[in-house]
Design a protein around this motif. Structure first.
Motif, PDB file in Angstrom:
ATOM      1  N   ASP A   1      -0.243  14.429  -5.050  1.00  0.00           N
ATOM      2  CA  ASP A   1      -0.470  12.948  -5.859  1.00  0.00           C
ATOM      3  C   ASP A   1      -0.225  13.148  -7.488  1.00  0.00           C
ATOM      4  OD1 ASP A   1      -1.350  11.081  -3.805  1.00  0.00           O
ATOM      5  OD2 ASP A   1      -3.297  11.169  -4.234  1.00  0.00           O
TER       6      ASP A   1
ATOM      7  N   SER B   1       1.703   4.383  -3.596  1.00  0.00           N
ATOM      8  CA  SER B   1      -0.078   4.739  -4.009  1.00  0.00           C
ATOM      9  C   SER B   1      -0.552   5.232  -5.464  1.00  0.00           C
ATOM     10  CB  SER B   1       0.012   6.219  -3.450  1.00  0.00           C
ATOM     11  OG  SER B   1       0.659   7.360  -5.144  1.00  0.00           O
ATOM     12  N   HIS B   2      -1.870   4.741  -5.497  1.00  0.00           N
ATOM     13  CA  HIS B   2      -2.675   4.588  -6.804  1.00  0.00           C
ATOM     14  C   HIS B   2      -2.108   6.499  -7.176  1.00  0.00           C
ATOM     15  CE1 HIS B   2      -6.414   4.191  -8.889  1.00  0.00           C
ATOM     16  NE2 HIS B   2      -6.744   5.513  -8.946  1.00  0.00           N
TER      17      HIS B   2
ATOM     18  N   SER C   1       6.141   8.180  -3.495  1.00  0.00           N
ATOM     19  CA  SER C   1       5.162   7.846  -2.406  1.00  0.00           C
ATOM     20  C   SER C   1       5.551   8.243  -0.990  1.00  0.00           C
ATOM     21  CB  SER C   1       4.951   6.196  -2.563  1.00  0.00           C
ATOM     22  OG  SER C   1       4.082   6.494  -4.514  1.00  0.00           O
TER      23      SER C   1
ATOM     24  N   LYS D   1       5.303  11.877   0.284  1.00  0.00           N
ATOM     25  CA  LYS D   1       4.446  12.135   0.576  1.00  0.00           C
ATOM     26  C   LYS D   1       3.802  11.236   1.939  1.00  0.00           C
ATOM     27  CE  LYS D   1      -0.233  12.063  -0.652  1.00  0.00           C
ATOM     28  NZ  LYS D   1      -1.661  12.102  -1.335  1.00  0.00           N
ATOM     29  N   ILE D   2       4.027  11.012   1.950  1.00  0.00           N
ATOM     30  CA  ILE D   2       3.961  10.030   3.541  1.00  0.00           C
ATOM     31  C   ILE D   2       5.050  11.048   4.800  1.00  0.00           C
ATOM     32  CG2 ILE D   2       4.494   8.003   5.702  1.00  0.00           C
ATOM     33  CD1 ILE D   2       3.714   6.074   2.753  1.00  0.00           C
TER      34      ILE D   2
ATOM     35  N   ASP E   1       0.587  -1.305  -0.590  1.00  0.00           N
ATOM     36  CA  ASP E   1      -0.209   0.247   0.029  1.00  0.00           C
ATOM     37  C   ASP E   1       0.605   1.402  -0.024  1.00  0.00           C
ATOM     38  OD1 ASP E   1      -2.300  -1.606  -0.236  1.00  0.00           O
ATOM     39  OD2 ASP E   1      -2.572  -1.750   2.016  1.00  0.00           O
TER      40      ASP E   1
END
Length: 655
Positions: free
Chosen positions: A467, A204-205, A494, A497-498, A201
Motif C-alpha cells: 500500500d 485504494s485509500h 491499485s 494489488k487486486i 472503491d
C-alpha cells in the motif's frame, strides 16, 4: 497475513468421542452438508441483488400503498421533502451560523481555485451558487459543503490546457470546461442510477492519500507565481519545471512588495489555523481568516496603490448571477470526445472525494449515507451547473469540516452559503478589483497544506508495504510528472494489488494447538505442532481460473518442502495431505480441474488427498462435477480435527 476463517470449535463431548474412537472404534465424522439445488433464475436474481442492491434500497417500500410508494419514491429523489417536514427554527439557527461561516471561507477560495482551472474569478463564485442549491434538494449528507475544490480545479485546468491554450483561445477553453463539467455530471449520475458506485472503491485509500498529497504539493508550487509576483511562469506542473522557472526569474522577475504581502498574510492564516486547533470553540478563527485577509490586503493595495509598483491584482470580476451556458457546451465536433474524456476523469475524482467526505462525517453523526443517491445528486448538480456557467463542483473537505464544527444540522447550510454568494455576485464583486493575487496564493497554500497527510502515510507504511508503494507511486507521479500521470499510477498500482491478491492467494501450513482440537497457522502460533505423517494446508482465497494453477503448484511445493524436512529429520513419511477449505468461498471449473490434477500428482507420490470444511458453493460444485465421487466422499470432512482423526486415529489424542 489474513486471519483464517473460524473453524467449528469442538466441544468436550466431541473431544472425548475422538479419543474413544482412537482406542479402537471407527471415528465418527459429520458429513459435509450439500445445499439444496437453487433455481437458476433465483440464483441469478440473488447475485444481481447482492452486487447492485446490497443495501436493499426498496426496503421502505414494502407493504406500502401505491400512493405511499409514490411519495417515498419522490422523497428518495428529493430527500429535502423528507427531512424538511421536521425542520425547526432551532435547526435553522445552526444552519444559518454554519452557512455564513463557510460562505466567508468559500468566497476567497473560489476566486483562487478558478485560477487553478485557468478560468476567470467569477466562474469560481458561480460554482458555489447553483450547485449547492441543487445538492441541498437532492443530496443526503447533512454536513458536506459543496463548491470548487483545489485538486479537481488543478486536474481540470491541467487536462483542459493540454487541449486548448486558455490565453490565446479563452472562449474555446471555457466552452470545453463547460462540456467537461456536463459529462462529469453525466458520469456521476450514471454510476448512481445503475448502482455502480463500487467502481470508485477500486482507487485504494493509500493511492488517494498519495495522489492528494502530490496534488497539494503541485498546487502549492503553482501558487509561487502569484506569491512571488512572477510574470512569466511555466505551464508545466512538475516540480523540476516549476522550480527552474522560479529560480531563473529570481534576479529580475520577483516583486518584493508582492512577497511582503503574501508572506505577511500567509503567516496570519497559518496562525489562525493554529488557533483553530486549540479547541472547537475557536473553529471560526481559521474560517473567517481568509475573508479578513482579502479585505485587509485589498484595502492596503487600494490605499498604497501598490498595483502601480508591480503588485498583480485580480482586476475585473464580472458582476451578476450565472449566465446561461447551454449553447456553449460542445455536443458535436472535435472537442466533444475531448470533453467526454476529461469529464469522466474529473467526475470520478470529484466523486471519490465527495463520497469519502460524506461517509466520514456521516459516521461521526451516526447516520447512513446512500452512496448511489449521492452520486445522482452530485451528477445532477454538475449537469445543471454546466448549463449555468459553472465548472466541476464537489464536496470540499476544509469547508465541510468547518460546516460540521459550526454546528450545521442539514443541507440548508449550503443554501445559506449560496445566498451569500448570490449577494456577493450581485453587489460586492467590484470591491475585489484591488485584491492582490498574492493573498489568493496564500489562501490556497494554507488550504492545501492539510492535504499532505504524512501521518496517514506513516501508518500505511507500518500496516502494508505494498500500500505504501501505491501511496508513494501516486505521490511522486504527481509531483515529478503531472497530475494525470500520478492518477494513472494510482489506478494502475491499485489494480495491480487486486490482481496480485487474486492471482497469488495466501496459503499456510496448519498445526494442532496443544490441549485443543483446533488447527492454526504454525507461523502465527509457533506452539502449534505438526501431525506426523499428515500435512495440513489452508488456502486463503476462492479458487478461480486466475489462481488455480498457482494454488496447485504452491500446495505441491509445500509438500516437497515438508518431505525434505521429514527425510532430513527421519520422521514419519507424509501419507495424507489435508486441504482446509474454510476460506475458499467459491471455486470454478478451472479450480476443480486443478484439484483433479493435484489428486493425480499426489497418487504418484502415494499421498492421499483429504478435504476439510468446504463451503456450500464449493461442496455443491464438487458434487456437480463428480469430483466428490472421484475423490471419495469418505475423504471430505466437516473439520480438520475429524480429517486428522480419520487419517491417523492414534494421533487424535492430546499430546
Amino acid at each position: 497475513m489474513s486471519c483464517p476463517a473460524d473453524e467449528n470449535v469442538e466441544t468436550k463431548e466431541m473431544d472425548s468421542r475422538s479419543l474413544s474412537s482412537s482406542q479402537g472404534q471407527e471415528p465418527y465424522a459429520h458429513k459435509v452438508g450439500i445445499p439444496p439445488k437453487q433455481n437458476l433464475f433465483k440464483e441469478f436474481q440473488y447475485t444481481v441483488k447482492e452486487t447492485f442492491f446490497s443495501d436493499d434500497p426498496l426496503r421502505s417500500f414494502k407493504d406500502q400503498t401505491k400512493s405511499r410508494k409514490l411519495i417515498l419514491g419522490i422523497e428518495a429523489i428529493f430527500p429535502i421533502l423528507s427531512w424538511g417536514r421536521t425542520y425547526t427554527l432551532q435547526k435553522f439557527r445552526g444552519d444559518l451560523i454554519a452557512g455564513l461561516t463557510i460562505a466567508s471561507l468559500c468566497i476567497p477560495q473560489d476566486i483562487g481555485y478558478s485560477k487553478l482551472a485557468n478560468l476567470a474569478p467569477q466562474y469560481g463564485l458561480y460554482s458555489s451558487f447553483v450547485p449547492p442549491l441543487i445538492y441541498a434538494v437532492m443530496g443526503s449528507s447533512r454536513d458536506i459543503a459543496i463548491g470548487p475544490v483545489a485538486v479537481v480545479s488543478l486536474l481540470l485546468g491541467t487536462l483542459l490546457q493540454n487541449e486548448i491554450d486558455p490565453n490565446t483561445h479563452p472562449t474555446e477553453y471555457r466552452r470545453l470546461a463547460f462540456t467537461a463539467t456536463f459529462f462529469a455530471g453525466i458520469t456521476q449520475a450514471t454510476l448512481g442510477v445503475f448502482r455502480l458506485g463500487f467502481l470508485i472503491d477500486f482507487l485504494s485509500h493509500a493511492a488517494i492519500v498519495g495522489f492528494m498529497g502530490g496534488a497539494a504539493i503541485t498546487i502549492a508550487l503553482q501558487q509561487l507565481k502569484g506569491f512571488l509576483g512572477i510574470q512569466k511562469f511555466t505551464k508545466k506542473t512538475d516540480i523540476i519545471s516549476v522550480m527552474n522557472s522560479v529560480f531563473s526569474s529570481a534576479h529580475h522577475g520577483w516583486n518584493w512588495q508582492t512577497i511582503l504581502i503574501g508572506s505577511t498574510f500567509l503567516a496570519f492564516l497559518l496562525f489562525a489555523k493554529y488557533i483553530g486547533k486549540k479547541g472547537q470553540k475557536f473553529f471560526w478563527v481559521p474560517a473567517i481568516a481568509p475573508l479578513i485577509s482579502v479585505v485587509l490586503s485589498t484595502l492596503f493595495v487600494y490605499i498604497t496603490r501598490a498595483d502601480k509598483h508591480g503588485v498583480a491584482i485580480v482586476k475585473h470580476i464580472e458582476k451578476g448571477i450565472n449566465p446561461s451556458s447551454v449553447k456553449e457546451i460542445y455536443f458535436t465536433g472535435d472537442y466533444l470526445a475531448k470533453g467526454v474524456r476529461i469529464g469522466i476523469v474529473a467526475g470520478m475524482i470529484a466523486l471519490t472525494e465527495a463520497i469519502a467526505i460524506g461517509r466520514t462525517f456521516a459516521s461521526m453523526k451516526d447516520y447512513q449515507l446512500d452512496g448511489n443517491k449521492e452520486m445522482v445528486a452530485l451528477g445532477a448538480m454538475n449537469v445543471v451547473g454546466s448549463m449555468t456557467s459553472c465548472y466541476v463542483a464537489t464536496g470540499s473537505f476544509s469547508r465541510s469540516a468547518v460546516n460540521f464544527m459550526a454546528g450545521c444540522e442539514t443541507a440548508v447550510s449550503n443554501i445559506v452559503m449560496s445566498v451569500v454568494v448570490f449577494l456577493t455576485l450581485q453587489f460586492i464583486t467590484p470591491l475585489f478589483k484591488y485584491t492582490p493575487n498574492a493573498i489568493l496564493a496564500s489562501i490556497i497554500i494554507c488550504a492545501v497544506i492539510n492535504l499532505v497527510d504524512y501521518k496517514a502515510a506513516i501508518l500505511i507504511w507500518k500496516i502494508d508495504k505494498f500500500d505504501f508503494v501505491a501511496c508513494m507511486g501516486a505521490f511522486f507521479g504527481v509531483v515529478f510528472a503531472s497530475v494525470e500521470i500520478g492518477l494513472l499510477i494510482a489506478v494502475s498500482i491499485s489494480f495491480a494489488k487486486i490482481l496480485l491478491q487474486v492471482t497469488r492467494p495466501r496459503t499456510a501450513i496448519l498445526g494442532k494447538i496443544p490441549r485443543t482440537t483446533v488447527y492454526r497457522n504454525i507461523q502465527q502460533y509457533p506452539e502449534a505442532t505438526r501431525v506426523p505423517g499428515v500435512l495440513i494446508i489452508r488456502v486463503d482465497s476462492a479458487i478461480y481460473f486466475s489462481n488455480s494453477n498457482y494454488v496447485k503448484e504452491r500446495i505441491l511445493r509445500w509438500l516437497m518442502d515438508e518431505e525434505e524436512r521429514v527425510n532430513r529429520d527421519y520422521q514419519t513419511r507424509i501419507q495424507f495431505l489435508i486441504v482446509e477449505m474454510s476460506p475458499v468461498t467459491d471455486i470454478d471449473t478451472s479450480g476443480i480441474h486443478a484439484l483433479e490434477e493435484l489428486y493425480r500428482s499426489l497418487q504418484k507420490r502415494e499421498v492421499q488427498l483429504v478435504l476439510a470444511n468446504p463451503g456450500p458453493l464449493v461442496i455443491d460444485k464438487l458434487h456437480t462435477s463428480n469430483f466428490a465421487n472421484f475423490l471419495g466422499e469418505d475423504k471430505i470432512f466437516l473439520t480438520v480435527a475429524e480429517a486428522v482423526a480419520y487419517c491417523s486415529p492414534k494421533l487424535a489424542e492430546d499430546p
